[in-house]
Scaffold this motif. Structure first.
Motif, PDB file in Angstrom:
ATOM      1  N   ASP A 153       0.818  -1.221   0.000  1.00 38.27           N
ATOM      2  CA  ASP A 153       0.000   0.000   0.000  1.00 38.27           C
ATOM      3  C   ASP A 153       0.853   1.273   0.000  1.00 38.27           C
ATOM      4  O   ASP A 153       0.603   2.204  -0.754  1.00 38.27           O
ATOM      5  CB  ASP A 153      -0.979  -0.009   1.170  1.00 38.27           C
ATOM      6  CG  ASP A 153      -0.327  -0.376   2.487  1.00 38.27           C
ATOM      7  OD1 ASP A 153       0.874  -0.685   2.475  1.00 38.27           O
ATOM      8  OD2 ASP A 153      -1.022  -0.350   3.523  1.00 38.27           O
ATOM      9  N   ALA A 154       1.906   1.298   0.848  1.00 31.74           N
ATOM     10  CA  ALA A 154       2.734   2.498   0.954  1.00 31.74           C
ATOM     11  C   ALA A 154       3.415   2.789  -0.384  1.00 31.74           C
ATOM     12  O   ALA A 154       3.538   3.954  -0.797  1.00 31.74           O
ATOM     13  CB  ALA A 154       3.782   2.315   2.042  1.00 31.74           C
ATOM     14  N   MET A 678      -1.064  13.652  -0.973  1.00 30.17           N
ATOM     15  CA  MET A 678      -2.270  14.431  -1.305  1.00 30.17           C
ATOM     16  C   MET A 678      -3.439  14.004  -0.427  1.00 30.17           C
ATOM     17  O   MET A 678      -4.144  14.815   0.130  1.00 30.17           O
ATOM     18  CB  MET A 678      -2.607  14.224  -2.793  1.00 30.17           C
ATOM     19  CG  MET A 678      -1.555  14.821  -3.691  1.00 30.17           C
ATOM     20  SD  MET A 678      -2.110  14.878  -5.377  1.00 30.17           S
ATOM     21  CE  MET A 678      -2.160  13.156  -5.784  1.00 30.17           C
ATOM     22  N   ASP A 679      -3.630  12.699  -0.325  1.00 25.67           N
ATOM     23  CA  ASP A 679      -4.647  12.174   0.589  1.00 25.67           C
ATOM     24  C   ASP A 679      -4.048  10.938   1.245  1.00 25.67           C
ATOM     25  O   ASP A 679      -4.041   9.865   0.647  1.00 25.67           O
ATOM     26  CB  ASP A 679      -5.918  11.821  -0.198  1.00 25.67           C
ATOM     27  CG  ASP A 679      -7.024  11.330   0.719  1.00 25.67           C
ATOM     28  OD1 ASP A 679      -6.710  10.944   1.873  1.00 25.67           O
ATOM     29  OD2 ASP A 679      -8.187  11.321   0.286  1.00 25.67           O
ATOM     30  N   PRO A 680      -3.519  11.080   2.432  1.00 28.64           N
ATOM     31  CA  PRO A 680      -2.791   9.968   3.053  1.00 28.64           C
ATOM     32  C   PRO A 680      -3.630   8.700   3.197  1.00 28.64           C
ATOM     33  O   PRO A 680      -3.093   7.611   3.276  1.00 28.64           O
ATOM     34  CB  PRO A 680      -2.414  10.518   4.423  1.00 28.64           C
ATOM     35  CG  PRO A 680      -2.498  11.988   4.313  1.00 28.64           C
ATOM     36  CD  PRO A 680      -3.551  12.266   3.286  1.00 28.64           C
ATOM     37  N   VAL A 681      -4.949   8.855   3.234  1.00 27.55           N
ATOM     38  CA  VAL A 681      -5.785   7.691   3.495  1.00 27.55           C
ATOM     39  C   VAL A 681      -6.112   6.943   2.208  1.00 27.55           C
ATOM     40  O   VAL A 681      -6.039   5.718   2.148  1.00 27.55           O
ATOM     41  CB  VAL A 681      -7.075   8.131   4.220  1.00 27.55           C
ATOM     42  CG1 VAL A 681      -7.981   6.952   4.448  1.00 27.55           C
ATOM     43  CG2 VAL A 681      -6.727   8.796   5.533  1.00 27.55           C
ATOM     44  N   LEU A 682      -6.444   7.694   1.158  1.00 29.23           N
ATOM     45  CA  LEU A 682      -6.953   7.038  -0.042  1.00 29.23           C
ATOM     46  C   LEU A 682      -5.931   6.893  -1.158  1.00 29.23           C
ATOM     47  O   LEU A 682      -6.168   6.194  -2.137  1.00 29.23           O
ATOM     48  CB  LEU A 682      -8.177   7.799  -0.566  1.00 29.23           C
ATOM     49  CG  LEU A 682      -9.455   7.576   0.249  1.00 29.23           C
ATOM     50  CD1 LEU A 682     -10.597   8.383  -0.320  1.00 29.23           C
ATOM     51  CD2 LEU A 682      -9.834   6.102   0.275  1.00 29.23           C
ATOM     52  N   ASP A 683      -4.764   7.544  -1.003  1.00 31.34           N
ATOM     53  CA  ASP A 683      -3.785   7.502  -2.083  1.00 31.34           C
ATOM     54  C   ASP A 683      -3.316   6.097  -2.419  1.00 31.34           C
ATOM     55  O   ASP A 683      -3.043   5.796  -3.584  1.00 31.34           O
ATOM     56  CB  ASP A 683      -2.571   8.379  -1.735  1.00 31.34           C
ATOM     57  CG  ASP A 683      -2.826   9.820  -2.105  1.00 31.34           C
ATOM     58  OD1 ASP A 683      -3.909  10.079  -2.656  1.00 31.34           O
ATOM     59  OD2 ASP A 683      -1.970  10.677  -1.825  1.00 31.34           O
ATOM     60  N   ALA A 684      -3.240   5.245  -1.408  1.00 26.19           N
ATOM     61  CA  ALA A 684      -2.783   3.874  -1.671  1.00 26.19           C
ATOM     62  C   ALA A 684      -3.747   3.187  -2.627  1.00 26.19           C
ATOM     63  O   ALA A 684      -3.335   2.552  -3.605  1.00 26.19           O
ATOM     64  CB  ALA A 684      -2.676   3.099  -0.371  1.00 26.19           C
ATOM     65  N   TRP A 685      -5.019   3.342  -2.364  1.00 21.40           N
ATOM     66  CA  TRP A 685      -5.991   2.707  -3.260  1.00 21.40           C
ATOM     67  C   TRP A 685      -5.927   3.331  -4.650  1.00 21.40           C
ATOM     68  O   TRP A 685      -5.974   2.631  -5.663  1.00 21.40           O
ATOM     69  CB  TRP A 685      -7.412   2.817  -2.703  1.00 21.40           C
ATOM     70  CG  TRP A 685      -8.372   2.027  -3.552  1.00 21.40           C
ATOM     71  CD1 TRP A 685      -8.675   0.721  -3.413  1.00 21.40           C
ATOM     72  CD2 TRP A 685      -9.075   2.506  -4.700  1.00 21.40           C
ATOM     73  NE1 TRP A 685      -9.526   0.328  -4.394  1.00 21.40           N
ATOM     74  CE2 TRP A 685      -9.787   1.397  -5.205  1.00 21.40           C
ATOM     75  CE3 TRP A 685      -9.154   3.738  -5.360  1.00 21.40           C
ATOM     76  CZ2 TRP A 685     -10.608   1.499  -6.334  1.00 21.40           C
ATOM     77  CZ3 TRP A 685      -9.960   3.828  -6.477  1.00 21.40           C
ATOM     78  CH2 TRP A 685     -10.672   2.719  -6.963  1.00 21.40           C
TER      79      TRP A 685
END
Lengths: 724, 123
Positions: A153-154, A678-685
Motif C-alpha cells: 500500500d505504501a 495528497m490524501d494519506p488515506v486514499l492515495d494507496a488505493w
C-alpha cells in the motif's frame, strides 16, 4: 473526519467487462474496494467482523464493518465482539477474511457464478508466504478469480504521488499505519525492501494509549471511554508537539498557552435535586397532625388510667366490705371465713388494703404519704423508730435481738444515704461556684478565655489519645494503620496480651521444677487476673475523659468554630473526604491537556508504551543505513523527497516534527524535504487503481497455474511498480 | 428477520452466487476457533534462518532499538520524570504526583505499569 464508511450496494457490476481488474486496499483498519482506473473506491468499511446471534431466530449471522448501533438491539453480541483478520499487519484469520471479502464483493454488486475479474490486493511489506499463499488460495478456490496481484500500500501511495509530481523517483516513504509503521526507500521509482524498516506502532497504539490514560485518570467514567470515543477524541484533538519536553513544561508551569491548549469534554451531568425548605404552611400542617396524634394518645392513656382507677376503687370497696364483714364475724369463725376469701390472715388482708390504697393514690397522681422531711429531725425520732437500739443485748430475748440487729442495719443505711446526699449537694454547689468563676473570667476577657479553653482541650485530648494508644499496643502511632495491615499481635490490647501470657505460662510452665503454686495466698490472685479481660477500665470513663467531655461541651457552647474531633477521624485522608461529598459538574468534566500530544508522542518514542524500537524520525536514518552502499549523492536525493502517507500522518504537527527529527540524525547541511501525501488515506488505493488500469497489469499478476508452482515461487513473486 | 434489518441490509447473506464454496460448507459450526496460526507461529514456520540474510523478510526488516537515550516521563501526568518510586516502580515528576501515586490501589499501579509493558505478569 478522514475515515468515512461507504457501504451502499453498487448496481453497475455487470457494466464492467471481465478484463477490468478489481482493486482492493486491505488495510488493518479500513477495507477499500473499487474498479481499476477509477479515482474513488466504491465501497469502504472498517475491516472488522462480528458474528452475533440473531435474537428472534437464534441463527448466527455475519455483520461486517461498523453498523448502525440502533440496529444491533436485534442481536445478542455478548459472545462475539468485533474481530479482525489481522495479527499486527499480517492477515492470519482467513475465515474472517472470507466474510469480509463476501461482504465486499456483495456490495460491489457481484452476481455471477464466480468473480470473473483479475484482482489487485494490497499486503504488508515482506508478507510471510503462508499468509500470501492462503490469500491466493482463498481468491482462486473460493471466488474463482482468474488472476491475482499483490502490492504494498505504501508503495502505491508513493507512486501515485510521484505521478502527480509531489515526490521524485528517488525518495523515502514514511507510512505510519494502524498497527505498524513502515519506512521504504525508493530508488529509480522502485521500492527497495532491503532498506525498509518496520516499527510495530501505529494509530491503534495511540488510541489505546489515550483510552487507557483517560480511564485511569477518571476511573468513575471509565465506561465512557469506548474504543470509538477514544478514536474520535484522537482525531479531533491530538497533535504532535515540536518538542515534547518544552511543551510539557508549559503545562507543568500552568502557562496561559497551556490553558488555551487544554480541551474539556463535559459529560452529561444532572445536578442533584435541591432540597427546598418546607413552607410555613407545611410546617404548620405537620405540627397540627402531630398535635392531633398526641391528643389521641393522651386521650387513650387517660381512658386507660381512669378505667384502672375504677377497677382499683372497686377492689378497694370489696376489700373494705370484706374487712367490715370480718369485724362482724365471730372470733372462732375467722379461719373458715378467711379460707373462703383466699386470704391467710387478717394482717394479710389489711396489708392488701393498704397496698391497693397506695397504688390508687399513685394512679390518681396524689403525693405519697411518706413524708420525706421526717428524716430531718430523725434524731428525736430515732428513739421511737429504733427502740431497741439503746437497750443492752443481755436484756433482750433472742427474737428482740434479731429485731435489734435489723434496726441497727436500717439506721446505718439511712444515715449513709443522708450523708451521700449532703455530699452531692456540696459538690453541686462547688461546681456552680466554679462555673460562676469561669463565667466571670470569660466576661472579663472572652478572647483570652477561649484561647485558654482551646489549649486545655487540646492538651486533655492528647493525653486521652495517648492513653488509648498505649492501651492498644501503640501500633497506631502514626495513624496510618488504622484500617488494614494490622498484624495478628497488634490486634490485642496490652491487658489482653498480659492475660495471654499468664495463660500460656500457666499451661506450659507448671511442670518445671518444684511446684509451689498455692503455698502463698497471692498465687490464687492469678485466676482472678486470668478470668477477665480487664476491659472494665475502658468502661469507666476516667477523670481525663470526664474533663474532656466537660471542656468540649463548654467549647461547643461558646465557640462557634469549634468542631469536636470524633474518634478515628483524625487519620482520615483527604481522598476519602472527597468521595463523600456530592458530585459536581466539575467531576463530570474530562480534561484533555497533556494527553493531546502525549499520545501521538509514542510514534516518535515507542518505548513510552514499552515497545523497544526506534521512532518515526530515527527510522528513516536506519532505513538509509540499510541500503547497500554509502552513496552520499543517493542519500541526499532520498532525504530531499520524503513522503508521509498513512492515516497517522494526518496528526497536526507531524511534518515539522519529522523534518526536525530527521535533520538531527542526518549529516549537517543535507537537504531535507518532507511532504505530505495528497490524501494519506486514499492515495494507496488510488495508486493501486492506476497501476491496475495499466495495460501491462496482467504481466504483474499471476494465475492459478503459477500459484500451484509452490511456495518458493510465491516467495519470489514481486510486482514491478514502474509500470506507472 | 425484522423488516428494519432487511431494509438496512446489514447481514451478509448466507449463500452468495459468486462463490464456489459457501462459508457454511467450509466452516461448519464450532470449527473456526483456534484453527489459525498466530503471527508468531507463522513466522516460526517460515524458517527465515534458511534464507540468505541480505534477502529482506518480515523478521529482518523490523527496526532495532533506539540509540537515543530512553525518554522517561511521569506515568501519571506525562511530565518529565526524574524519580522512580521503588515500591511501585512508577516514574513520577514531583512530590504532588508522589502523593497521588501512593494513594493508588495495586490494581491501578499495575494498569499504569502495563501501559508501558512493565507490569508484573504472573504466568
Amino acid at each position: 473526519m478522514p475515515f468515512v464508511s461507504k457501504i451502499r450496494r453498487q448496481t453497475d457490476y455487470n457494466v464492467f467487462p471481465s478484463s477490468v481488474p478489481i482493486v482492493i486496499d486491505n488495510g488493518a483498519s479500513y477495507f477499500r474496494i473499487g474498479w481499476a482506473g477509477e479515482t474513488e473506491p466504491r465501497v469502504i468499511f472498517r475491516n472488522i467482523v462480528q458474528r452475533p446471534r440473531h435474537k428472534a431466530t437464534g441463527e448466527t449471522v455475519t455483520i461486517v464493518g461498523d453498523q448502525d448501533p440502533a440496529l444491533m438491539k436485534y442481536f445478542d453480541c455478548t459472545r462475539s465482539g468485533p474481530r479482525s483478520a489481522f495479527d499486527s499487519n499480517v492477515v492470519y484469520q482467513f475465515e474472517i477474511m472470507e466474510y469480509i471479502l463476501d461482504f465486499a464483493f456483495d456490495r460491489l454488486g457481484a452476481n455471477g457464478s464466480v468473480i470473473d475479474h483479475p484482482i489487485l490486493i494490497t499486503e504488508c511489506v515482506c508478507n510471510p508466504v503462508q499468509s500470501r499463499s492462503k490469500m491466493a488460495e482463498l481468491l482462486f478456490e473460493t471466488y474463482g478469480v482468474p488472476a491475482v496481484a499483490f502490492g504494498v500500500d505504501a508503495a502505491f501511495s508513493y507512486k501515485y504521488n510521484q505521478l502527480h509530481g509531489i515526490c521524485k523517483k528517488d525518495g523515502i516513504v514514511i507510512c505510519p499505519g494502524f498497527t505498524t509503521t513502515h519506512v521504504i526507500p525508493f530508488v529509480d521509482g522502485e521500492p527497495v525492501y532491503k532498506g525498509s524498516c518496520r516499527t510495530n506502532i501505529g494509530g491503534y497504539h495511540v488510541t489505546d494509549y489515550l483510552k487507557q490514560l483517560l480511564s485511569l485518570k477518571y476511573p468513575f467514567h471509565s465506561s465512557r471511554f469506548t474504543w470509538e470515543k477514544a478514536e474520535d477524541l484522537k482525531l479531533e484533538h491530538c497533535y504532535i508537539s515540536p518538542d515534547y519536553a518544552s511543551e510539557v513544561r508549559k503545562f507543568q508551569e500552568g502557562t496561559k498557552e497551556a490553558e488555551e491548549k487544554t480541551r474539556y469534554w463535559q459529560l452529561p451531568w444532572i445536578p442533584p435535586p435541591i432540597e427546598v425548605p418546607p413552607s410555613e404552611e407545611e410546617i404548620a400542617r405537620k405540627a397540627a397532625i402531630r398535635e392531633k396524634q398526641g391528643q389521641r394518645l393522651r386521650e387513650m392513656a387517660e381512658a386507660k388510667r381512669s378505667s384502672k382507677i375504677n377497677e382499683m376503687e372497686n377492689e378497694l370497696r370489696s376489700l373494705h366490705f370484706l374487712v367490715n364483714q370480718l369485724d362482724q364475724v365471730e372470733e372462732d369463725d375467722i379461719p373458715s371465713f378467711l379460707s373462703d376469701t383466699g386470704y391467710a390472715s387478717r394482717q394479710e388482708l389489711e396489708s392488701t388494703v393498704s397496698k391497693v390504697t397506695q397504688s390508687l393514690k399513685k394512679a390518681r397522681g396524689e403525693p405519697k404519704d411518706e413524708p420525706e422531711e421526717s428524716e430531718e429531725n430523725n434524731d428525736s425520732l430515732n428513739n421511737e423508730k429504733y427502740p431497741l437500739l439503746n437497750v443492752p443485748d443481755n436484756m433482750l430475748t433472742p427474737e428482740q435481738l434479731k429485731d435489734k440487729r435489723r434496726q441497727i442495719f436500717l439506721k446505718t443505711t439511712t444515715e449513709g444515704r443522708l450523708r451521700a446526699r449532703q455530699k452531692r449537694n456540696e459538690e453541686e454547689l462547688e461546681k456552680e461556684r466554679r462555673n460562676q468563676l469561669e463565667e466571670e473570667r470569660r466576661r472579663e476577657n472572652p478572647e483570652f478565655y477561649l484561647e485558654e479553653m482551646r489549649a486545655q482541650y487540646k492538651e486533655v485530648l492528647e493525653r486521652v489519645e495517648q492513653k488509648k494508644r498505649l492501651k492498644t499496643n501503640g501500633s497506631s502511632t502514626n495513624g496510618n494503620h488504622k484500617s488494614g495491615g494490622v498484624g495478628r499481635g497488634e490486634r490485642l490490647s496490652a491487658a489482653q496480651r498480659e492475660r495471654m501470657r499468664l495463660l500460656t505460662t500457666a499451661a506450659f510452665d507448671r511442670g518445671k521444677g518444684e511446684d509451689t503454686f498455692g503455698s502463698r495466698d497471692e498465687d490464687w490472685q492469678l485466676y482472678k487476673l486470668m478470668s477477665k479481660d480487664h476491659d472494665e477500665d475502658d468502661e469507666r470513663p476516667d477523670s481525663d475523659e470526664a474533663e474532656l467531655a466537660r471542656l468540649s461541651s463548654r467549647l461547643q457552647e461558646i465557640d462557634p468554630t469549634f468542631v469536636q474531633k470524633a474518634e478515628g477521624e483524625s487519620s482520615q485522608t483527604s481522598g476519602e473526604a472527597q468521595r463523600a461529598r456530592p458530585l459536581t459538574e466539575e467531576d463530570y468534566k474530562i480534561v484533555i491537556g497533556i494527553e493531546r500530544f502525549r499520545c501521538p508522542e509514542i510514534l516518535f518514542h515507542p518505548n513510552l508504551v514499552g515497545i523497544d524500537q526506534v521512532g518515526l524520525d530515527e527510522m528513516s536514518g536506519a532505513s538509509i543505513r540499510r541500503l547497500p552502499n554509502g552513496d552520499r549523492e543517493l542519500e541526499e536525493r532520498l532525504t530531499s523527497s520524503i513522503l508521509m502517507t498513512g492515516g497517522c500522518s494526518l496528526v497536526p504537527g507531524m511534518k515539522e516534527r519529522l523534518e526536525s527529527g530527521i535533520r538531527m540524525i542526518r549529516p549537517c547541511g543535507s537537504t531535507i524535504y518532507v511532504v505530505g501525501a495528497m490524501d494519506p488515506v486514499l492515495d494507496a488505493w488510488r495508486g493501486a487503481s492506476a497501476f491496475a488500469a495499466d495495460l501491462n497489469f496482467l504481466r504483474n499478476a499471476f494465475t492459478k497455474i503459477d500459484y500451484e508452482k509452490g511456495e518458493d515461487w510465491l516467495r519470489r513473486y514481486h510486482i514491478r511498480y514502474n509500470n506507472l | 428477520m425484522e423488516a428494519e434489518l432487511v431494509e438496512a441490509d446489514i447481514v451478509v447473506p448466507m449463500k452468495l452466487s459468486f462463490k464456489k464454496i459457501q462459508a457454511y460448507e467450509k466452516y461448519p459450526k464450532g470449527q473456526s476457533r483456534g484453527r489459525w496460526k498466530h503471527l508468531k507461529q507463522i513466522l516460526q514456520a517460515e524458517n527465515f534462518q534458511d534464507y540468505p540474510p541480505e534477502e529482506p523478510n518480515y523478521m529482518n526488516i523490523e527496526s532495532a532499538p533506539s540509540t537515543q537515550p530512553c525518554k522517561r516521563i511521569c506515568d501519571i501526568t506525562g511530565y518529565q520524570a526524574p524519580y522512580v518510586d521503588p515500591r511501585t516502580n512508577l516514574r513520577y515528576a514531583n512530590a504532588d504526583v508522589f502523593k497521588t501515586l501512593r494513594s493508588l490501589s495495586t490494581e491501578q499501579v499495575q494498569q499504569y505499569l502495563s501501559i508501558r509493558n512493565a507490569a508484573v505478569v504472573l504466568k
